[in-house]
Design a protein around this motif. Structure first.
Motif, PDB file in Angstrom:
ATOM      1  N   GLU A  74       6.478  -5.897   5.981  1.00 60.24           N
ATOM      2  CA  GLU A  74       5.159  -5.345   5.598  1.00 60.24           C
ATOM      3  C   GLU A  74       4.413  -6.356   4.740  1.00 60.24           C
ATOM      4  O   GLU A  74       3.219  -6.605   4.947  1.00 60.24           O
ATOM      5  N   ASP A  75       5.123  -6.956   3.772  1.00 61.76           N
ATOM      6  CA  ASP A  75       4.501  -7.953   2.892  1.00 61.76           C
ATOM      7  C   ASP A  75       4.001  -9.168   3.677  1.00 61.76           C
ATOM      8  O   ASP A  75       2.966  -9.747   3.341  1.00 61.76           O
ATOM      9  N   VAL A  76       4.740  -9.545   4.717  1.00 62.53           N
ATOM     10  CA  VAL A  76       4.369 -10.705   5.537  1.00 62.53           C
ATOM     11  C   VAL A  76       3.172 -10.375   6.451  1.00 62.53           C
ATOM     12  O   VAL A  76       2.446 -11.266   6.879  1.00 62.53           O
ATOM     13  N   GLY A  77       2.972  -9.069   6.724  1.00 64.76           N
ATOM     14  CA  GLY A  77       1.822  -8.668   7.538  1.00 64.76           C
ATOM     15  C   GLY A  77       2.149  -8.264   8.959  1.00 64.76           C
ATOM     16  O   GLY A  77       1.270  -8.260   9.832  1.00 64.76           O
ATOM     17  N   TYR A  78       3.406  -7.906   9.214  1.00 64.28           N
ATOM     18  CA  TYR A  78       3.777  -7.447  10.565  1.00 64.28           C
ATOM     19  C   TYR A  78       3.272  -6.025  10.802  1.00 64.28           C
ATOM     20  O   TYR A  78       3.153  -5.232   9.866  1.00 64.28           O
ATOM     21  N   ASP A  79       2.998  -5.729  12.076  1.00 62.46           N
ATOM     22  CA  ASP A  79       2.503  -4.396  12.443  1.00 62.46           C
ATOM     23  C   ASP A  79       3.665  -3.397  12.495  1.00 62.46           C
ATOM     24  O   ASP A  79       4.838  -3.776  12.549  1.00 62.46           O
ATOM     25  N   ASP A  80       3.303  -2.116  12.498  1.00 60.74           N
ATOM     26  CA  ASP A  80       4.304  -1.039  12.474  1.00 60.74           C
ATOM     27  C   ASP A  80       5.250  -1.103  13.669  1.00 60.74           C
ATOM     28  O   ASP A  80       6.441  -0.820  13.534  1.00 60.74           O
ATOM     29  N   GLU A  81       4.727  -1.476  14.823  1.00 57.72           N
ATOM     30  CA  GLU A  81       5.566  -1.506  16.035  1.00 57.72           C
ATOM     31  C   GLU A  81       6.703  -2.523  15.894  1.00 57.72           C
ATOM     32  O   GLU A  81       7.857  -2.226  16.200  1.00 57.72           O
ATOM     33  N   THR A  82       6.366  -3.716  15.410  1.00 60.17           N
ATOM     34  CA  THR A  82       7.399  -4.755  15.224  1.00 60.17           C
ATOM     35  C   THR A  82       8.417  -4.310  14.179  1.00 60.17           C
ATOM     36  O   THR A  82       9.627  -4.453  14.379  1.00 60.17           O
ATOM     37  N   ILE A  83       7.912  -3.753  13.077  1.00 60.77           N
ATOM     38  CA  ILE A  83       8.808  -3.293  12.004  1.00 60.77           C
ATOM     39  C   ILE A  83       9.734  -2.198  12.521  1.00 60.77           C
ATOM     40  O   ILE A  83      10.940  -2.213  12.252  1.00 60.77           O
ATOM     41  N   ASP A  84       9.187  -1.265  13.292  1.00 58.44           N
ATOM     42  CA  ASP A  84      10.012  -0.183  13.861  1.00 58.44           C
ATOM     43  C   ASP A  84      11.074  -0.737  14.802  1.00 58.44           C
ATOM     44  O   ASP A  84      12.211  -0.253  14.838  1.00 58.44           O
ATOM     45  N   ASN A  85      10.698  -1.773  15.581  1.00 60.73           N
ATOM     46  CA  ASN A  85      11.667  -2.400  16.494  1.00 60.73           C
ATOM     47  C   ASN A  85      12.801  -3.062  15.725  1.00 60.73           C
ATOM     48  O   ASN A  85      13.978  -2.959  16.112  1.00 60.73           O
TER      49      ASN A  85
END
Length: 196
Positions: free
Chosen positions: A103-114
């Motif tokens: 999240e701090d790096v700026g990734y979207d929710d979809e990538t984080i969920d994956n």
């Protein structure tokens, strides 16, 4: 295999978190925080094993043990039940830590969920990326951590661990394992395990 700036920043953040590891390992004359070295090994092995791996899988491989020392094995009962509870707690812990960094790096929710899905090892043997991750984990274990483990434990326990490891791997993973630069000692134990 394209490498994005964001991916490299995430790797840097994961490695920075892991530099806090009080446990160290010497490899080729250099002392590393243990989990920093593990993350690098996971990345290198994944790059060889699955050069077309998705960004989510590459992120997951790097943070698979993120801050693992914060939940020591000794904090759970030293039996199988305690071990399984520890492993389950670690999966959730790694997923939460990784999500916060991403999240701090700026990734979207979809990538984080994956990444969280993969860190929690969901749908092993059914999901291709979960299986790739498991294969890489097993390959890194066999190449770098198996022999020291084997020297500390009785042969029957070592063979049991090898058989369990082998069952978790895909055929592609098993084939890659047999091509690892293993010692005669390790190869002998693997042969025994596979023919027991």
């Amino acid at each position: 295999m394209a490498t994005t700036d964001k991916l490299l920043v995430a790797f840097q953040h994961f490695d920075e978190a892991n530099t806090q590891d009080p446990n160290t390992e010497i490899f080729e004359g250099t002392t590393y925080p243990k989990e920093v070295l593990y993350g690098i090994r996971m990345t290198e092995r994944l790059n060889e094993f699955d050069p077309t791996a998705s960004e989510a899988l590459r992120l997951t491989a790097r943070c698979q043990h993120i801050c693992r020392w914060e939940i020591p094995r000794e904090s759970y009962e030293m039996n199988r039940e305690g071990y399984l509870r520890w492993r389950q707690e670690l999966k959730k812990f790694h997923a939460k830590k990784a999500a916060s960094i991403l999240e701090d790096v700026g990734y979207d929710d979809e990538t984080i969920d994956n990444v969280k899905f993969l860190l929690e090892k969901k749908q092993l043997k059914k999901n291709e990326e979960t299986q790739s991750l498991e294969d890489v984990i097993c390959l890194v274990f066999l190449e770098f951590y198996f022999e020291p483990f084997a020297h500390k434990h009785p042969e029957d326990k070592t063979i049991d661990i090898l058989q369990k490891t082998w069952r978790k791997m895909s055929i592609k993973g098993q084939e890659a394992a047999l091509k690892l630069p293993l010692s005669k000692f390790s190869l002998n134990l693997i042969t025994k395990a596979l023919h027991a």
